[in-house]
Every structure is written in structure tokens, then in C-alpha cells.
Design a protein around this motif. Structure first.
Motif, PDB file in Angstrom:
ATOM      1  N   MET A   1      27.548-135.397  11.567  1.00  0.00           N
ATOM      2  CA  MET A   1      27.337-136.787  11.164  1.00  0.00           C
ATOM      3  C   MET A   1      25.921-136.972  10.663  1.00  0.00           C
ATOM      4  O   MET A   1      24.964-136.513  11.283  1.00  0.00           O
ATOM      5  CB  MET A   1      27.596-137.709  12.352  1.00  0.00           C
ATOM      6  N   VAL A   2      25.783-137.645   9.517  1.00  0.00           N
ATOM      7  CA  VAL A   2      24.458-137.933   8.946  1.00  0.00           C
ATOM      8  C   VAL A   2      24.182-139.430   9.115  1.00  0.00           C
ATOM      9  O   VAL A   2      24.830-140.255   8.475  1.00  0.00           O
ATOM     10  CB  VAL A   2      24.405-137.562   7.448  1.00  0.00           C
ATOM     11  N   PRO A   3      23.260-139.803   9.995  1.00  0.00           N
ATOM     12  CA  PRO A   3      22.983-141.231  10.167  1.00  0.00           C
ATOM     13  C   PRO A   3      22.365-141.840   8.911  1.00  0.00           C
ATOM     14  O   PRO A   3      21.474-141.248   8.294  1.00  0.00           O
ATOM     15  CB  PRO A   3      22.009-141.281  11.347  1.00  0.00           C
ATOM     16  N   ILE A   4      22.877-143.012   8.538  1.00  0.00           N
ATOM     17  CA  ILE A   4      22.359-143.757   7.390  1.00  0.00           C
ATOM     18  C   ILE A   4      21.825-145.079   7.926  1.00  0.00           C
ATOM     19  O   ILE A   4      22.589-145.901   8.454  1.00  0.00           O
ATOM     20  CB  ILE A   4      23.455-144.002   6.339  1.00  0.00           C
ATOM     21  N   LEU A   5      20.521-145.278   7.823  1.00  0.00           N
ATOM     22  CA  LEU A   5      19.873-146.442   8.422  1.00  0.00           C
ATOM     23  C   LEU A   5      19.208-147.291   7.351  1.00  0.00           C
ATOM     24  O   LEU A   5      18.450-146.774   6.521  1.00  0.00           O
ATOM     25  CB  LEU A   5      18.829-145.996   9.449  1.00  0.00           C
ATOM     26  N   ALA A   6      19.507-148.586   7.366  1.00  0.00           N
ATOM     27  CA  ALA A   6      18.942-149.515   6.386  1.00  0.00           C
ATOM     28  C   ALA A   6      17.846-150.353   7.035  1.00  0.00           C
ATOM     29  O   ALA A   6      18.062-150.932   8.111  1.00  0.00           O
ATOM     30  CB  ALA A   6      20.036-150.417   5.824  1.00  0.00           C
ATOM     31  N   PHE A   7      16.689-150.403   6.390  1.00  0.00           N
ATOM     32  CA  PHE A   7      15.604-151.280   6.823  1.00  0.00           C
ATOM     33  C   PHE A   7      15.831-152.643   6.173  1.00  0.00           C
ATOM     34  O   PHE A   7      15.845-152.755   4.940  1.00  0.00           O
ATOM     35  CB  PHE A   7      14.244-150.723   6.387  1.00  0.00           C
ATOM     36  N   VAL A   8      16.024-153.672   6.991  1.00  0.00           N
ATOM     37  CA  VAL A   8      16.357-154.992   6.449  1.00  0.00           C
ATOM     38  C   VAL A   8      15.559-156.099   7.134  1.00  0.00           C
ATOM     39  O   VAL A   8      15.340-156.072   8.339  1.00  0.00           O
ATOM     40  CB  VAL A   8      17.865-155.317   6.580  1.00  0.00           C
ATOM     41  N   VAL A 115      26.273-137.132  -1.717  1.00  0.00           N
ATOM     42  CA  VAL A 115      25.070-136.339  -1.425  1.00  0.00           C
ATOM     43  C   VAL A 115      24.726-136.257   0.054  1.00  0.00           C
ATOM     44  O   VAL A 115      23.861-135.466   0.440  1.00  0.00           O
ATOM     45  CB  VAL A 115      23.833-136.909  -2.173  1.00  0.00           C
ATOM     46  N   LYS A 116      25.377-137.039   0.889  1.00  0.00           N
ATOM     47  CA  LYS A 116      24.869-137.188   2.259  1.00  0.00           C
ATOM     48  C   LYS A 116      24.890-135.893   3.074  1.00  0.00           C
ATOM     49  O   LYS A 116      24.040-135.705   3.953  1.00  0.00           O
ATOM     50  CB  LYS A 116      25.611-138.300   2.993  1.00  0.00           C
ATOM     51  N   GLU A 117      25.816-134.999   2.783  1.00  0.00           N
ATOM     52  CA  GLU A 117      25.884-133.768   3.570  1.00  0.00           C
ATOM     53  C   GLU A 117      24.706-132.833   3.307  1.00  0.00           C
ATOM     54  O   GLU A 117      24.524-131.852   4.029  1.00  0.00           O
ATOM     55  CB  GLU A 117      27.207-133.044   3.299  1.00  0.00           C
ATOM     56  N   GLU A 118      23.907-133.148   2.301  1.00  0.00           N
ATOM     57  CA  GLU A 118      22.730-132.330   2.011  1.00  0.00           C
ATOM     58  C   GLU A 118      21.528-132.730   2.860  1.00  0.00           C
ATOM     59  O   GLU A 118      20.489-132.073   2.817  1.00  0.00           O
ATOM     60  CB  GLU A 118      22.362-132.454   0.530  1.00  0.00           C
ATOM     61  N   PHE A 119      21.671-133.806   3.647  1.00  0.00           N
ATOM     62  CA  PHE A 119      20.544-134.338   4.404  1.00  0.00           C
ATOM     63  C   PHE A 119      20.876-134.480   5.886  1.00  0.00           C
ATOM     64  O   PHE A 119      22.043-134.506   6.277  1.00  0.00           O
ATOM     65  CB  PHE A 119      20.128-135.703   3.824  1.00  0.00           C
ATOM     66  N   ASP A 120      19.817-134.570   6.690  1.00  0.00           N
ATOM     67  CA  ASP A 120      19.976-134.799   8.129  1.00  0.00           C
ATOM     68  C   ASP A 120      19.961-136.287   8.465  1.00  0.00           C
ATOM     69  O   ASP A 120      20.537-136.705   9.467  1.00  0.00           O
ATOM     70  CB  ASP A 120      18.851-134.104   8.905  1.00  0.00           C
ATOM     71  N   ILE A 121      19.276-137.065   7.648  1.00  0.00           N
ATOM     72  CA  ILE A 121      19.177-138.505   7.881  1.00  0.00           C
ATOM     73  C   ILE A 121      18.836-139.198   6.559  1.00  0.00           C
ATOM     74  O   ILE A 121      18.113-138.623   5.723  1.00  0.00           O
ATOM     75  CB  ILE A 121      18.123-138.829   8.972  1.00  0.00           C
ATOM     76  N   ILE A 122      19.387-140.387   6.368  1.00  0.00           N
ATOM     77  CA  ILE A 122      19.166-141.141   5.132  1.00  0.00           C
ATOM     78  C   ILE A 122      18.666-142.538   5.481  1.00  0.00           C
ATOM     79  O   ILE A 122      19.222-143.205   6.367  1.00  0.00           O
ATOM     80  CB  ILE A 122      20.468-141.243   4.308  1.00  0.00           C
ATOM     81  N   PHE A 123      17.619-142.968   4.789  1.00  0.00           N
ATOM     82  CA  PHE A 123      17.069-144.316   4.969  1.00  0.00           C
ATOM     83  C   PHE A 123      17.230-145.105   3.675  1.00  0.00           C
ATOM     84  O   PHE A 123      17.067-144.557   2.582  1.00  0.00           O
ATOM     85  CB  PHE A 123      15.584-144.261   5.339  1.00  0.00           C
TER      86      PHE A 123
END
Length: 260
Positions: A1-8, A115-123
């Protein structure tokens, strides 16, 4: 699982982009492969990582409107393990152009899937508004990171953000959670800052991180040099505070089983 976190936070000037850039860079420093998606037409995350946003031709706008694959837009940065999907003023037009699109709230989510599987975490650095760009961020994200300024009217508008959050959960992204809330621009010398901190903790309870981000001149200076705070002045109070906050965020994600 790649966590995707939005700064809002639809209230501007609360340290949202500084926080996004600083935390993303520090995650990279810790060996995580990180993608920062600049979804704010101001493009401050882009310039804060050393790019001249006025010279960039392909941005998040092209992902959302022209359906250019995100992998063709992503650029490396000078920060180890940190990649950037840049933005500039062109993104302003996306708010209008998205209106007539099918599945307009999910365009960013679909682009990230590729693209998300290429990363450990996305912001995702969302704009200070609750328009379609921010809505795309909320639909694409697993969790929200909410910076709240330790000032008068700190919680003003947060109620509106919470209403939008609930609407998104009900209709578009039922798994969306508030990952965490943190205080920025904290001046421990003032009674007001402590009162605001208490009010925020009463309101959000365990969602509030222990670390607070202080008012710090070096934090204000770093973006003009195109560097995250730990690269600009790693010994500053601001850098040390973001380092502690990043550790908290990663620790909470690991505890939930959301990342290694």
C-alpha cells in the motif's frame, strides 16, 4: 500500500506548502521514495524545490486537462529520493475546464494510479480553497494532513473543510480519513498560542500531533532559496521541528500498517 496524503486548509498563509515540502523532503532523506504533486496554481512547492515555475511547460495542468500521463510530467529534484509533479499559474484554468469533464472529481486519482507503485509515499499540496482542484486531492488521497496556524481565528473555516470532508466520504471516497492535524507558526511566548493549541486539541483530540512548528525566520527564508528547510539550515528550530513531525507522521503510518 502506498499512502497518499493531501495537505489541505482553505485558509491561506498557514504554512501548508512549507509543511508539505519540508515533510516530503525529510521522508526522502529517510530513504522513502517520495512524490510531491503540486496542485496549487501558485506553484510554491515547485519553486520551493528549486524550479523556476515560470519556465516549466508541462505541469499538473496537463495531467488534469490534457490527460498527459503523470510519468511524463514528473521531474527529479535536488533532494534525494524526492520527485515532483510541478505546477504554475496555468493550473488556474483547470478549475474552470474541469467543470465540464466526466468524472471531474476523480481525474487526479486516475492519473496517480498509473505511477503510485513507483513510490513509497505520495503527498499532494492542495490550493487554499475548496474548489475542484482541492476536491480532486481529497478524492485521490487516503488521508488528510491539516496545518492549523496558532493564531486568532485559527479554526475559522475548518468547519467548512470538515463539511467538505464528510461529503467526499459519503459520495466519492468513503475510505478517506484525517491522518493528522498539526499546529504551525507557534509562538510559545504568547498566551494566545497556548489557548489556540488547547482549542485545537479539544476539537481534534488524538488526531493532533505532539510536535508543533514554531515561528522561525529560517522557515520563511528557505523557499526563496529553492530549498527545503533541512537543506537550507538543518540546525534551525524550524528544521528540527519538521524532523520531529515527520518522525511522528511516519510512525503513525507504520502503526496503522499503512507503510513499511
Amino acid at each position: 500500500m502506498v499512502p497518499i496524503l493531501a495537505f489541505v486548509n482553505q485558509k491561506g498563509g498557514v504554512g501548508k506548502t512549507t509543511s508539505c515540502v519540508s515533510i516530503a523532503a525529510l521522508c526522502g532523506k529517510r530513504g522513502k521514495k517520495v512524490l510531491l504533486i503540486d496542485s496549487d496554481p501558485q506553484g510554491n512547492a515547485t519553486s520551493g524545490l528549486g524550479y523556476d515555475k515560470n519556465q516549466i511547460e508541462m505541469t499538473t495542468y496537463n495531467v488534469l486537462i490534457d490527460h498527459v500521463p503523470m510519468k511524463d510530467i514528473i521531474r527529479p529534484t535536488a533532494v534525494r529520493n524526492l520527485s515532483l509533479c510541478p505546477a504554475n499559474i496555468n493550473l488556474t484554468g483547470a478549475e474552470v475546464e474541469l467543470v465540464s469533464m466526466e468524472n471531474r472529481e476523480s481525474v487526479l486519482k486516475q492519473a496517480i494510479e498509473q505511477v503510485k507503485e513507483e513510490f513509497d509515499i505520495i503527498f499532494i499540496d492542495c490550493p487554499p480553497s475548496l474548489g475542484l482542484l482541492t476536491l480532486n486531492g481529497l478524492v485521490a488521497a487516503d488521508g488528510l494532513l491539516i496545518p492549523i496556524q496558532a493564531e486568532y481565528y485559527a479554526l475559522e473555516g475548518v468547519g467548512q473543510l470538515m463539511s467538505t470532508f464528510e461529503l467526499v466520504r459519503q459520495s466519492l471516497n468513503p475510505d478517506l480519513v484525517i491522518e493528522g492535524v498539526f499546529l504551525t507558526m507557534f509562538d510559545k511566548r504568547t498566551q494566545l498560542a497556548h489557548q489556540v493549541a488547547e482549542e485545537v486539541r479539544n476539537h481534534f483530540a488524538d488526531l493532533v500531533y505532539r510536535t508543533v512548528i514554531p515561528r522561525n525566520v529560517r522557515l520563511s527564508e528557505a523557499p526563496s532559496h529553492g530549498k527545503p528547510i533541512h537543506e537550507y539550515d538543518r540546525l534551525s528550530r524550524g528544521a528540527r521541528s519538521y524532523d520531529a513531525l515527520t518522525r511522528e507522521i511516519l510512525s503513525r503510518l507504520r502503526a496503522k500498517g499503512a507503510m513499511k
